[in-house]
Design an enzyme around this catalytic site. Sequence first.
Site, PDB file in Angstrom:
ATOM      1  N   GLU A 128       0.751  -1.055  -0.038  1.00  0.00           N
ATOM      2  CA  GLU A 128      -0.146   0.065   0.061  1.00  0.00           C
ATOM      3  C   GLU A 128       0.788   1.309   0.064  1.00  0.00           C
ATOM      4  OE1 GLU A 128      -2.396  -1.267  -1.083  1.00  0.00           O
ATOM      5  OE2 GLU A 128      -4.089  -0.604   0.172  1.00  0.00           O
ATOM      6  N   THR A 181      -5.368   6.727  -5.758  1.00  0.00           N
ATOM      7  CA  THR A 181      -5.434   7.109  -4.234  1.00  0.00           C
ATOM      8  C   THR A 181      -4.716   7.882  -3.930  1.00  0.00           C
ATOM      9  OG1 THR A 181      -6.157   4.879  -3.925  1.00  0.00           O
ATOM     10  CG2 THR A 181      -5.219   5.802  -2.236  1.00  0.00           C
TER      11      THR A 181
END
Length: 307
Positions: A128, A181
């Site tokens: 991530e 994101t």
Amino acid sequence: MNELKIFCPATIANISCGFDVLGVALDSVGDEMVIRKVGEKGIRIIKLEGQDLPMETEKNVAGVAGLALMADSGYNGGFEIEIYKKIKAGSGIGSSAASSAGAVWAMNELLGKPFSKLELVKFAMEGERLASGVAHADNVAPALLGGFTLVRSYDPLDVITIPAPKALYATVIHPQIEVKTSDSRKILKTNITMETGIKQWGNLGGLVAGLFKEDYDLIGRSLVDHIVEPIRSILIPGFDEVKQAVIDAGALGSGISGSGPSIFAFSKGISNAQAVAKAMEGVYNTIGIDYEIHVSKVNVDGVKKVP
Ligand code: HSE
């Protein structure tokens, strides 16, 4: 056992009031991966189908998460990875998390389970970090642990699993635009007022309590985001119309899935979730934006072996 074929679930992160701390795994949408233990050292991604993503180990989230695990494992061999993406990158339903979580889950199984689930969350968070610049755990935790998860603390990492009410269904629509994101994090404010905080943690507590009590009305009342949604929803065409349409169709509540552009709604029972899907479709059919739509139960297992 030298090879595993796995299902890696899509996830809805944030769930309105739990930015960076709440997430839930889905049952009917996810990627497949094959992970193979090999003698040659290191990690090689030998197949990547379904999305145009880097295959170099250090540039791929599965590779980076796997390298984090290997660095702590004392294992001297290597792994080959095949990735069959069904979750689109930039969709807001945890595409990078599915790959990171899948890689570390399968490697741990193939090595005889030296690591706990919490340690796997830490390794997957490195994927991530590569994808979004921040090692958030609200997608990888539910992908690995299944069901709903709450990241009570990042330092030290403390992840709580929350039971999923049996009749709870999610409907997720992905308008076919990509929102990275990393971009949708940059537009957020870094400060909130005390007044906003009070409203937000009231809802977060309410949602967690609602999930434990299987109180569907309380779940619905708590699906409110005073911090992130007002800013990020500007990036999603038709967002307000979808929210109104799903409430009219009887959904418990709705919000942005992860960093968007997908929008999720929760329903009690599958027939309502299907009616909500029709309502969402109606909005994008009118606006003229293509979409993908998923109706799913909560996945209580997380990443799992498939035959
Ligand atoms: N909590 C993260 C965010 C999830 O909203 O940026 C990204 O999927």
